[in-house]
Design a protein around this motif. Structure first.
Motif, PDB file in Angstrom:
ATOM      1  N   THR A 367       0.830  -1.200   0.000  1.00  0.00           N
ATOM      2  CA  THR A 367       0.000   0.000   0.000  1.00  0.00           C
ATOM      3  C   THR A 367       0.870   1.259   0.000  1.00  0.00           C
ATOM      4  O   THR A 367       0.456   2.295  -0.499  1.00  0.00           O
ATOM      5  CB  THR A 367      -0.943   0.014   1.207  1.00  0.00           C
ATOM      6  OG1 THR A 367      -0.220  -0.372   2.364  1.00  0.00           O
ATOM      7  CG2 THR A 367      -2.091  -0.931   1.005  1.00  0.00           C
ATOM      8  N   SER A 371       1.062   4.671  -2.825  1.00  0.00           N
ATOM      9  CA  SER A 371       0.311   5.695  -2.094  1.00  0.00           C
ATOM     10  C   SER A 371       0.450   7.105  -2.660  1.00  0.00           C
ATOM     11  O   SER A 371      -0.388   7.948  -2.395  1.00  0.00           O
ATOM     12  CB  SER A 371       0.710   5.686  -0.622  1.00  0.00           C
ATOM     13  OG  SER A 371       2.062   6.029  -0.485  1.00  0.00           O
ATOM     14  N   ALA A 372       1.492   7.373  -3.440  1.00  0.00           N
ATOM     15  CA  ALA A 372       1.638   8.736  -3.946  1.00  0.00           C
ATOM     16  C   ALA A 372       0.940   8.941  -5.291  1.00  0.00           C
ATOM     17  O   ALA A 372       0.898  10.054  -5.795  1.00  0.00           O
ATOM     18  CB  ALA A 372       3.116   9.108  -4.054  1.00  0.00           C
ATOM     19  N   LEU A 374      -2.320   7.093  -6.232  1.00  0.00           N
ATOM     20  CA  LEU A 374      -3.436   6.159  -6.206  1.00  0.00           C
ATOM     21  C   LEU A 374      -4.363   6.277  -7.420  1.00  0.00           C
ATOM     22  O   LEU A 374      -4.816   5.258  -7.942  1.00  0.00           O
ATOM     23  CB  LEU A 374      -4.245   6.336  -4.923  1.00  0.00           C
ATOM     24  CG  LEU A 374      -3.650   5.674  -3.686  1.00  0.00           C
ATOM     25  CD1 LEU A 374      -4.407   6.099  -2.445  1.00  0.00           C
ATOM     26  CD2 LEU A 374      -3.707   4.161  -3.822  1.00  0.00           C
ATOM     27  N   PRO A 375      -4.649   7.486  -7.914  1.00  0.00           N
ATOM     28  CA  PRO A 375      -5.596   7.575  -9.025  1.00  0.00           C
ATOM     29  C   PRO A 375      -5.205   6.707 -10.213  1.00  0.00           C
ATOM     30  O   PRO A 375      -6.054   6.214 -10.942  1.00  0.00           O
ATOM     31  CB  PRO A 375      -5.562   9.056  -9.394  1.00  0.00           C
ATOM     32  CG  PRO A 375      -5.187   9.742  -8.132  1.00  0.00           C
ATOM     33  CD  PRO A 375      -4.245   8.807  -7.429  1.00  0.00           C
ATOM     34  N   SER A 378      -6.700   3.400  -9.752  1.00  0.00           N
ATOM     35  CA  SER A 378      -8.021   3.419  -9.136  1.00  0.00           C
ATOM     36  C   SER A 378      -9.079   3.976 -10.077  1.00  0.00           C
ATOM     37  O   SER A 378      -9.439   5.141  -9.979  1.00  0.00           O
ATOM     38  CB  SER A 378      -7.985   4.268  -7.865  1.00  0.00           C
ATOM     39  OG  SER A 378      -6.923   3.880  -7.050  1.00  0.00           O
ATOM     40  N   GLY A 381     -12.174   5.917  -8.528  1.00  0.00           N
ATOM     41  CA  GLY A 381     -11.921   6.109  -7.104  1.00  0.00           C
ATOM     42  C   GLY A 381     -11.783   4.833  -6.299  1.00  0.00           C
ATOM     43  O   GLY A 381     -11.638   4.878  -5.096  1.00  0.00           O
ATOM     44  N   VAL A 382     -11.845   3.670  -6.972  1.00  0.00           N
ATOM     45  CA  VAL A 382     -11.719   2.398  -6.254  1.00  0.00           C
ATOM     46  C   VAL A 382     -10.371   1.771  -6.571  1.00  0.00           C
ATOM     47  O   VAL A 382     -10.021   1.579  -7.734  1.00  0.00           O
ATOM     48  CB  VAL A 382     -12.849   1.431  -6.652  1.00  0.00           C
ATOM     49  CG1 VAL A 382     -12.670   0.107  -5.939  1.00  0.00           C
ATOM     50  CG2 VAL A 382     -14.186   2.043  -6.324  1.00  0.00           C
ATOM     51  N   VAL A 383      -9.598   1.483  -5.526  1.00  0.00           N
ATOM     52  CA  VAL A 383      -8.253   0.960  -5.723  1.00  0.00           C
ATOM     53  C   VAL A 383      -8.315  -0.460  -6.290  1.00  0.00           C
ATOM     54  O   VAL A 383      -8.972  -1.330  -5.730  1.00  0.00           O
ATOM     55  CB  VAL A 383      -7.491   0.941  -4.385  1.00  0.00           C
ATOM     56  CG1 VAL A 383      -6.088   0.398  -4.590  1.00  0.00           C
ATOM     57  CG2 VAL A 383      -7.440   2.329  -3.775  1.00  0.00           C
ATOM     58  N   ARG A 385      -6.791  -3.665  -6.365  1.00  0.00           N
ATOM     59  CA  ARG A 385      -5.777  -4.269  -5.508  1.00  0.00           C
ATOM     60  C   ARG A 385      -4.868  -5.222  -6.257  1.00  0.00           C
ATOM     61  O   ARG A 385      -3.751  -5.489  -5.827  1.00  0.00           O
ATOM     62  CB  ARG A 385      -6.462  -4.981  -4.348  1.00  0.00           C
ATOM     63  CG  ARG A 385      -7.327  -3.981  -3.588  1.00  0.00           C
ATOM     64  CD  ARG A 385      -7.282  -4.185  -2.143  1.00  0.00           C
ATOM     65  NE  ARG A 385      -7.858  -5.438  -1.753  1.00  0.00           N
ATOM     66  CZ  ARG A 385      -7.820  -5.873  -0.498  1.00  0.00           C
ATOM     67  NH1 ARG A 385      -7.210  -5.167   0.421  1.00  0.00           N
ATOM     68  NH2 ARG A 385      -8.381  -7.001  -0.179  1.00  0.00           N
ATOM     69  N   ASN A 386      -5.334  -5.709  -7.383  1.00  0.00           N
ATOM     70  CA  ASN A 386      -4.457  -6.569  -8.172  1.00  0.00           C
ATOM     71  C   ASN A 386      -3.371  -5.747  -8.844  1.00  0.00           C
ATOM     72  O   ASN A 386      -2.208  -6.130  -8.842  1.00  0.00           O
ATOM     73  CB  ASN A 386      -5.274  -7.343  -9.211  1.00  0.00           C
ATOM     74  CG  ASN A 386      -6.294  -8.237  -8.536  1.00  0.00           C
ATOM     75  OD1 ASN A 386      -6.063  -8.708  -7.421  1.00  0.00           O
ATOM     76  ND2 ASN A 386      -7.420  -8.448  -9.184  1.00  0.00           N
ATOM     77  N   GLU A 388      -2.279  -3.054  -7.699  1.00  0.00           N
ATOM     78  CA  GLU A 388      -1.412  -2.648  -6.591  1.00  0.00           C
ATOM     79  C   GLU A 388      -0.371  -3.731  -6.306  1.00  0.00           C
ATOM     80  O   GLU A 388       0.827  -3.454  -6.176  1.00  0.00           O
ATOM     81  CB  GLU A 388      -2.293  -2.419  -5.358  1.00  0.00           C
ATOM     82  CG  GLU A 388      -1.558  -2.198  -4.073  1.00  0.00           C
ATOM     83  CD  GLU A 388      -2.548  -2.049  -2.919  1.00  0.00           C
ATOM     84  OE1 GLU A 388      -3.179  -0.990  -2.844  1.00  0.00           O
ATOM     85  OE2 GLU A 388      -2.708  -2.991  -2.126  1.00  0.00           O
TER      86      GLU A 388
END
Lengths: 519, 417
Positions: A367, A371-372, A374-375, A378, A381-383, A385-386, A388
């Motif tokens: 995470t 974190s710097a 995220l958009p 995403s 607006g939904v991250v 996770r895969n 990531e």
């Protein structure tokens, strides 16, 4: 002359285990009376753990082995015990209370008692005496928060010697100090030695160890590798220390870097910034400089010269108040007004203090890495996770972050690996310009080498790198060009190939006149 | 231990608290001769605590960002009285009144959020002021009187799902709900496996997934049967349904959205978050505003259940919500906590309350025991952390040796040396 037979302290075959890891695996240490004994080793080698065993932070019974102090076995169950026996430790992270005065801090926990409470008059007088001994000429009533780091370190030492100390332990005493403060501190330690005090000093700075130590114990992976006794008047070979610490010869401390500068990426003109609170103080006074693609540009300066302030004010005005000046990226004028905009423009800033400014220590690696920006992973607006996970794995491989899984917390990592995570976080934003502020502070020799390698490959990929460092050899070894900063002003720009430490230091200490007040 | 960890996806702490909750329920069930785990009592338990649990959802977010909200009970009471009076005097339909209540809650929250986020005043102070102000506002608007609400509004706080279709021996709405949730969970598990396989991450063995699904099916099936076979006309209660929907929604927001990430980032290290491009002020503002909206929601649920809004509604709710959050594993210093954990923390308190009541313990004993349980839960957590063990469950299931290749755990050795 040192008496070789008279040991003030002996630690024999110390073994200290934590759940799942053996931090110390048979470390022995012999410290002669009246010497300066340096302990060096990579991060995680066990130096701090050893000192915690010695000072009773890890009480007797939680480790195996023997401590013999002044010829008698010592069994400390807490810090009070070890201080009673004359052992005082000054930790790397200063333990002063910012809101209290120098006097109050010196006698904290050891107050001068008078009738009906603390005898402040005597305390103040004694504080003054102690301050003279450490060369601190401030008002004993001034608050700690108003002192610089160098002076704070002196207060710590004054506090230590107020305790009737016979063995003073300093853990990385100069890590946060600039060159002149460091030099003063080393002089002070030499002076203590001439008065018969014994010192143990942990340091990463090999030149300091070479300059000051009478003997050196090298620790690697929880073992004591060797103890070197330095004959009077001689200097130990730094390369020998490095070999001992890393267990292999480092052919070079800096990887080969071939510079291939391209077009100008960043151009800053007449950049002027006010201090955020003291509005008549300018922290940047019309700085003008440029950085090309593929170039590593160093910024040298003493602490407080305004390098970090310059970098942060460029990075979305995250420091100070903008007065005037312009900033051009690819020849086009830009003015990022917050960090978000700066990131969008392709700027990245790896902060100097990773624990305070760079990382959320509660977070996991995966995470943190994203974190710097995220958009980018995403949609709506939904991250994802895969995505990531994929990104975190990519940087784990590329930067060789040592961890069993990217789901681990960053708290568990060593300093060097934490720093790599911070760098990964910024590389994930795919920056054009990467600002590195003291990127190798507090990380070990091996990790430093890797960090330089990362910088080189970024430069080779056409990124521009602005590197702030207080270690001149590092700047000389890695940069193409070096700007020197003094009192908020850029005082020079030299080609790294032609530069010397002495030359840089002259420019860094140049005090310009007539520029101290706002225009 | 390892198998359990795989089974519960690593969130063993929450599992531990869930275990405590179930153990408490069984303990009281046996002690009261079978009064706790009955359809009627479980419905009462949900109806009587759902508004506190709704508050806990908002409160955990406030606590994660490092603040606290003391005003929730007062905001709930203020919104409750305004809604009750508008329905009585203006005769507006219940759903218009409900939306009006939410809007009013948002307004209260925007007021508090402004002071916290843009003026930099600690949430403790701002909401202490709000605690006084909105309590006073409730009594001023309502003239310290109790105002009844129309029966249509009671659906929110004490409603049941409709009965329809063939006679299955159960409430069919509840049955459908149960089956639908099992289906959704199975689908989610399987699609997650596919996603993991696609990116080349470790996929848990099929046996683990199947075991997990069987366990979940048994639990949901049992609950469906419990809630579906109550007295005629009853079902899984509406407040419980609202609560479940909010828990799912907010779990999703906190764990999966950018906004959720920002909440944890700001709480974990505000300076680092700021330098990573997080708008910390906006985050503070939105979290405080959201809390007040959920307070308004909780207040209206309570009014629906009580059939009236009174001057002493919501007294002490803030403390119950805060207790739920901390039992649920949040850290006082911020940055740590989960919505589901807080839900479970709140349920532990609810079961305790309910059990003691059924044993006809007085409120004196109940208060003392609740206080001790809160302290014990947090103390155990702190102690576990200092021992470097994975908390409560570590006690219940002593750990085998470390997995090979795991990084050394102790923080003391890795930071600086």
């Amino acid at each position: 002359m040192l008496d070789h037979t008279d040991a003030i302290l002996e630690m024999k075959d110390i073994v200290k285990e934590f759940p799942g890891v053996r931090a110390l695996d048979g470390v022995s240490l012999r410290v002669r009376r009246g010497e300066i004994h340096a302990i060096c080793g990579e991060n995680g080698a066990g130096k701090s753990t050893l000192m915690k065993v010695l000072s009773g932070v890890h009480p007797h019974g939680t480790y195996r082995g023997e401590i013999i102090l002044e010829g008698k076995p010592a069994k400390f169950s807490n810090i009070r015990d070890s201080e009673g026996a004359g052992i005082v430790i000054i930790h790397q992270e200063l333990a002063l209370i910012p809101e209290l005065s120098i006097t109050e801090n010196i006698f904290l926990g050891n107050e001068v008692r008078g009738r009906g409470g603390i005898d402040w008059l005597t305390a103040r007088k004694r504080a003054k005496e102690l301050m003279v001994r450490v060369g601190l000429h401030d008002d004993p009533d001034s608050q700690i928060k108003n002192l610089g780091v160098g002076k704070q370190q002196l207060v710590e030492i004054a506090k230590a010697i107020s305790k009737n100390v016979s063995l003073l332990i300093l853990d990385e005493p100069t890590a946060a100090l600039n060159e002149s403060d460091s030099a003063h501190l080393l002089d002070l330690i030499r002076e203590f030695k001439s008065h018969g005090m014994t010192c143990i000093m942990i340091s990463h700075k090999l030149n300091e160890i070479a300059a000051i130590a009478d003997s050196i114990t090298i620790i690697r992976d929880g073992h004591s590798v060797e103890t070197i006794n330095v004959p009077e008047g001689e200097r130990v070979d730094e390369d020998r220390l490095i070999r001992g610490m890393v267990g292999r010869p480092l052919t070079s401390r800096f990887p080969e870097h071939t510079s291939n500068p391209g077009e100008v990426l960043l151009e800053v003109k007449d950049w002027t910034i006010r201090h955020p609170e003291v509005s008549e103080r300018l922290v940047c006074k019309g700085s003008t400089f440029q950085i090309r693609r593929g170039e590593i540009v160093g910024f040298a300066g003493l602490m407080g010269a305004g390098r970090t302030e310059l970098a942060r004010s460029l990075f979305g005005r995250s420091y100070g108040r903008y007065v005037k000046g312009s900033m051009l990226l690819h020849g086009k004028e830009v003015s990022p007004k917050n960090v978000e905009q700066a990131i969008e423009l392709g700027l990245a800033y790896v902060t100097e203090d990773r624990k305070v400014l760079g990382l959320n220590l509660l977070d996991a690696i995966r995470t943190t890495v994203v974190s710097a920006d995220l958009p980018r992973i995403s949609p709506r607006g939904v991250v994802d996770r895969n995505a990531e996970h994929v990104a975190a794995e990519k940087y784990r491989r590329e930067l060789r972050i040592k961890t069993p899984s990217v789901n681990e917390g960053v708290m568990k990592l060593s300093g060097g690996n934490q720093q790599k995570v911070v760098v990964a976080k910024w590389l994930f934003t795919e920056p054009e310009l990467l600002i590195l502020d003291e990127p190798t502070r507090g990380i070990d020799v091996g990790a430093k080498y890797e960090m330089y390698g990362i910088m080189n490959s970024l430069a080779a990929a056409g990124k521009a790198i602005m590197m702030i460092s207080s270690e001149l050899p590092e700047l000389l070894g890695t940069c193409d060009r070096i700007y020197t900063v003094s009192a908020g002003l850029i005082t020079g720009c030299v080609d790294a190939k032609d530069a010397t430490q002495e030359g840089l230091m002259r420019l860094m200490t140049l005090v310009p006149t007539n520029t101290t007040t706002a225009a | 231990m390892n198998a359990l960890k795989q089974l519960f996806g690593g969130s063993l702490r929450q599992f531990g608290m869930l275990f405590v909750m179930v153990a408490l329920a069984i303990f009281f069930h046996l002690l009261t001769g079978g009064l706790v785990i009955t359809p009627t009592n479980l419905m009462n338990l949900l109806n009587g605590n759902s508004y506190i649990l709704v508050l806990a959802i908002g409160m955990v977010m406030v606590i994660i960002i490092g603040h606290i909200d003391l005003s929730v009970g007062s905001v709930a009471a203020f919104v409750g009285i305004v809604v009750a009076i508008t329905m009585r005097d203006w005769g507006i339909p219940w759903w218009v009144a409900f939306l009006l209540g939410l809007a009013l809650g948002a307004l209260c929250g925007a007021w508090q959020g402004f002071w916290v986020a843009y003026m930099g005043i600690p949430g403790f102070i701002v909401t202490l002021a709000g605690y006084m102000f909105f309590r006073g506002a409730n009594q001023w608007v309502g003239k310290s009187l109790t105002v009844p609400v129309p029966t249509t509004f009671q659906y929110l706080g004490a409603g049941y799902l409709p009965e329809w279709g063939a006679n299955t021996g159960m409430n069919n709405s509840t049955l459908l709900l149960g089956l639908a949730s099992i289906a959704v969970l199975v689908w989610m598990q399987l699609s997650q496996r596919r996603a993991l396989a696609k990116i080349g991450a470790d996929v848990p063995p099929m046996s683990v997934t199947v075991t997990r699904l069987i366990l979940v099916t048994i639990v949901i099936g049992y609950l469906t049967w419990m809630f579906g076979t109550g007295r005629p006309g009853s079902s899984f209660p509406v407040p419980g349904l609202i609560l479940a929907a909010l828990v799912i929604l907010y779990s999703y927001i906190t764990s999966r959205t950018i906004f959720g990430r920002h909440i944890y980032a700001v709480g974990g290290n505000r300076l680092a978050a700021e330098l990573s491009g997080v708008n910390t002020r906006r985050t503070y503002f939105l979290v405080m505003m959201n809390m007040a909206m959920l307070s308004a929601f909780a207040g209206m649920m309570f009014v629906g259940r009580a059939n009236a809004s009174g001057p002493f509604d919501g007294v002490g709710w803030e403390l119950d919500a805060i207790a739920a959050v901390f039992i649920g594993g949040a850290a006082v210093s911020g940055g740590v906590g989960t919505v589901v954990g807080s839900l479970i923390g709140g349920l532990v308190m609810a079961v305790l309350n309910n059990g003691l009541q059924l044993m006809s313990a007085g409120s004196d004993a109940t208060q003392m025991i609740k206080g001790l349980v809160l302290l014990a839960a947090v103390a155990l957590d702190v102690w576990q952390k200092s021992q470097n063990k994975p908390s409560i469950t570590g006690l219940l299931f002593p750990s085998r040796k470390k997995e090979p290749g795991e990084t050394p755990a102790p923080v003391t050795t890795t930071t600086s040396s």
